[in-house]
Design an enzyme around this catalytic site. Structure first.
Site, PDB file in Angstrom:
ATOM      1  N   HIS A 121      26.486  69.578  57.422  1.00  0.00           N
ATOM      2  CA  HIS A 121      25.759  68.509  56.747  1.00  0.00           C
ATOM      3  C   HIS A 121      24.393  69.077  56.345  1.00  0.00           C
ATOM      4  O   HIS A 121      23.859  69.934  57.049  1.00  0.00           O
ATOM      5  CB  HIS A 121      25.586  67.378  57.774  1.00  0.00           C
ATOM      6  CG  HIS A 121      25.032  66.093  57.248  1.00  0.00           C
ATOM      7  ND1 HIS A 121      23.695  65.914  56.980  1.00  0.00           N
ATOM      8  CD2 HIS A 121      25.623  64.905  56.984  1.00  0.00           C
ATOM      9  CE1 HIS A 121      23.486  64.673  56.571  1.00  0.00           C
ATOM     10  NE2 HIS A 121      24.639  64.034  56.555  1.00  0.00           N
ATOM     11  N   ASP A 198      25.845  69.907  66.370  1.00  0.00           N
ATOM     12  CA  ASP A 198      25.598  68.651  65.671  1.00  0.00           C
ATOM     13  C   ASP A 198      26.792  67.738  65.979  1.00  0.00           C
ATOM     14  O   ASP A 198      27.879  67.926  65.440  1.00  0.00           O
ATOM     15  CB  ASP A 198      25.467  68.943  64.171  1.00  0.00           C
ATOM     16  CG  ASP A 198      25.421  67.677  63.325  1.00  0.00           C
ATOM     17  OD1 ASP A 198      25.632  66.570  63.867  1.00  0.00           O
ATOM     18  OD2 ASP A 198      25.194  67.804  62.107  1.00  0.00           O
ATOM     19  N   GLN A 201      29.284  63.359  64.118  1.00  0.00           N
ATOM     20  CA  GLN A 201      30.605  62.795  63.795  1.00  0.00           C
ATOM     21  C   GLN A 201      31.553  62.811  64.993  1.00  0.00           C
ATOM     22  O   GLN A 201      32.652  62.270  64.920  1.00  0.00           O
ATOM     23  CB  GLN A 201      31.262  63.572  62.642  1.00  0.00           C
ATOM     24  CG  GLN A 201      30.575  63.395  61.302  1.00  0.00           C
ATOM     25  CD  GLN A 201      30.669  61.969  60.780  1.00  0.00           C
ATOM     26  OE1 GLN A 201      31.593  61.218  61.092  1.00  0.00           O
ATOM     27  NE2 GLN A 201      29.694  61.576  59.976  1.00  0.00           N
ATOM     28  N   LYS A 224      26.264  55.752  64.153  1.00  0.00           N
ATOM     29  CA  LYS A 224      27.661  56.086  63.835  1.00  0.00           C
ATOM     30  C   LYS A 224      28.594  55.754  64.993  1.00  0.00           C
ATOM     31  O   LYS A 224      29.796  55.955  64.911  1.00  0.00           O
ATOM     32  CB  LYS A 224      27.771  57.568  63.449  1.00  0.00           C
ATOM     33  CG  LYS A 224      27.088  57.860  62.111  1.00  0.00           C
ATOM     34  CD  LYS A 224      27.138  59.315  61.730  1.00  0.00           C
ATOM     35  CE  LYS A 224      26.429  59.488  60.368  1.00  0.00           C
ATOM     36  NZ  LYS A 224      26.249  60.893  60.014  1.00  0.00           N
ATOM     37  N   CYS A 362      26.594  64.795  51.540  1.00  0.00           N
ATOM     38  CA  CYS A 362      25.522  65.630  52.130  1.00  0.00           C
ATOM     39  C   CYS A 362      26.052  66.974  52.575  1.00  0.00           C
ATOM     40  O   CYS A 362      25.604  67.533  53.585  1.00  0.00           O
ATOM     41  CB  CYS A 362      24.832  64.932  53.299  1.00  0.00           C
ATOM     42  SG  CYS A 362      24.051  63.393  52.878  1.00  0.00           S
TER      43      CYS A 362
HETATM   44  C1  LIG Z   1      25.345  61.658  59.626  1.00  0.00           C
HETATM   45  C2  LIG Z   1      25.274  63.083  59.969  1.00  0.00           C
HETATM   46  C3  LIG Z   1      24.051  63.735  60.185  1.00  0.00           C
HETATM   47  C4  LIG Z   1      22.731  63.041  59.997  1.00  0.00           C
HETATM   48  O1  LIG Z   1      22.600  61.923  60.806  1.00  0.00           O
HETATM   49  P1  LIG Z   1      21.382  60.907  60.595  1.00  0.00           P
HETATM   50  O2  LIG Z   1      21.795  59.725  61.395  1.00  0.00           O
HETATM   51  O3  LIG Z   1      21.310  60.624  59.120  1.00  0.00           O
HETATM   52  O4  LIG Z   1      20.170  61.588  61.098  1.00  0.00           O
HETATM   53  C5  LIG Z   1      24.090  65.047  60.569  1.00  0.00           C
HETATM   54  N1  LIG Z   1      25.227  65.710  60.716  1.00  0.00           N
HETATM   55  C6  LIG Z   1      26.422  65.132  60.519  1.00  0.00           C
HETATM   56  C7  LIG Z   1      27.663  65.917  60.745  1.00  0.00           C
HETATM   57  C8  LIG Z   1      26.481  63.797  60.129  1.00  0.00           C
HETATM   58  O5  LIG Z   1      27.662  63.238  59.915  1.00  0.00           O
END
Ligand SMILES: *Cc1c(COP(=O)(O)O)cnc(C)c1O
Length: 404
Positions: A121, A198, A201, A224, A362
């Site tokens: 992302h 990260d 998801q 999320k 993104c």
């Molecule tokens: C949504 C997302 C982000 C960013 O999250 P925010 O809540 O916008 O800070 C980063 N990495 C992944 C894989 C995402 O899906």
């Protein structure tokens, strides 16, 4: 088995109509919907205990502080962190990643290397690029194959004693691919590199175990995973959090301030300057309790069925191609139809009440890899149904007829 109708009734937004049609919400990868218990908990905080935390001796301040710290320890147990002070409240994944990259600015030297993956992302690319610009470190990228899987031999070839940090998402937001993070962490540690995962998801679909993974940092967002927007967590190993300098200066993060010298507070407060999103932090704990009450095994089972049904039904449409065909996948289907712009399909099916994401998600480098402007992404949650998928498939067919 989950009683899906009972679960759906807990999410008030799901019974809405959009453009005169029942809402079919398949944009869970962008943000999840919230159950009533989470919505109520936000109101309850403001109605009953609103006060600033960690500062007052008065009763409400104590109550708010206790609730906030209880939520921190809920998160600690949920992700199996060793200590509660390894769990930092943030405003989201983006904030957590920037906290880490900011800290590494005082550690990296010119010629050091940072490895990111081609599945990231933007919020796990750009902060590392900024870090490399600032320090003279070099950004390296793990390539992927046509199935959207990272190529492990190429990753291992990139690793060397120059590698200081490796970062990769647990699950790709654009394609749904689940990355072999445990293996990747082990390989990175073998050359002495730190690893940030990260998990934005991953947390809606699974319960990460940060000690089992042995990651150095794990970042995710509350919104999320059925929690409020503007909430998130950065897990960091104690030793790393002690080593990194503070991110922001301000109240709450200090021990003693004089104009000559300021000393910083202990973990986790060193990284929590200013008044945080108190309600959000507390209610993130409510959201985690809620997901655990549904049960991650149940969630995964339901989502696997949805993924299989959607994949099979969509592939029956002629000219439809799915991106992210690797075996290990979360409940995300990213697709295009030959000769039709994803945005056009998204707009038409929105008129039919179906919410999907269209665009680059993104993750422009992934779209560049496949030489496409974007995809249509349907991302499913445990509260979605096969009937909703059938509605989407019918709507996509209709859109295809109108556009070709
Ligand atoms: C949504 C997302 C982000 C960013 O999250 P925010 O809540 O916008 O800070 C980063 N990495 C992944 C894989 C995402 O899906």
């Amino acid at each position: 088995m989950l009683d899906i109708q009972k679960i759906r009734a807990e999410f008030p937004i799901l019974s809405q109509t959009v453009n005169g049609k029942p809402l079919v919400y398949f944009d869970n990868g962008a943000t999840s919907q919230k159950p009533q218990i989470v919505i109520d908990a936000i109101a309850k905080y403001y109605q009953e205990i609103n006060a600033n935390i960690h500062r007052g001796v008065h009763t409400l301040s104590q109550l708010a502080t206790d609730a906030y710290e209880i939520s921190r320890s809920k998160v600690q147990h949920h992700i199996n962190a060793k200590f509660a002070h390894e769990v930092l409240f943030t405003s989201g994944t983006t904030h957590g990643i920037n906290l880490v990259t900011n800290g590494f600015a005082s550690i990296l030297k010119p010629g050091d290397e940072v490895i990111v993956s081609s599945l990231e992302h933007h919020s796990n690319i750009v902060p590392w690029q900024m870090l490399c610009e600032k320090t003279g470190a070099v950004l390296r990228v793990i390539p992927m194959n046509e199935d959207g899987e990272l190529i492990m031999e190429a990753y291992e070839a990139l690793l060397s004693e120059k590698t200081k940090v490796v970062t990769v998402n647990h699950i790709s937001n654009a394609l749904g691919i689940i990355n072999p993070v445990k293996y990747m962490i082990e390989k990175a540690h073998a050359v002495g590199a730190a690893v940030l995962i990260d998990g934005a998801q991953a947390v809606p679909h699974l319960k990460p175990d940060v000690q089992d993974l042995d990651c150095d940092f794990y970042a995710f967002s509350g919104h999320k995973m059925c929690g409020p927007t503007g909430t998130g967590i950065l897990y960091g190993k104690e030793a790393w959090l002690n080593k990194l300098p503070p991110y922001q200066g301000g109240g709450e993060m200090i021990k003693e301030v004089t104009f000559e010298k300021t000393t910083y507070a202990d973990l986790p407060h060193k990284f929590e300057a200013g008044t945080p999103n108190i309600a959000g932090g507390i209610v993130l704990g409510t959201a985690i309790d809620y997901l655990n009450s549904v049960g991650f095994e149940n969630i995964q089972k339901q989502e696997e069925e949805l993924l299989a049904h959607a994949t099979k039904s969509l592939l029956e449409i002629e000219g439809l191609k799915i991106y992210g065909t690797g075996k290990n996948k979360a409940s995300v289907v990213s697709f295009n139809i030959d000769g039709i712009h994803p945005y056009d399909i998204g707009s038409i099916i929105d008129k039919l009440g179906i919410a999907v994401r269209t665009g680059h998600h993104c993750a422009q480098p992934i779209m560049n890899f496949f030489c496409i402007p974007g995809t249509i992404r349907a991302s499913f949650s445990f509260y979605n149904t096969k009937e909703e998928i059938d509605l989407m498939v019918e709507a996509v067919k209709k859109a295809k007829t109108m556009l070709s």
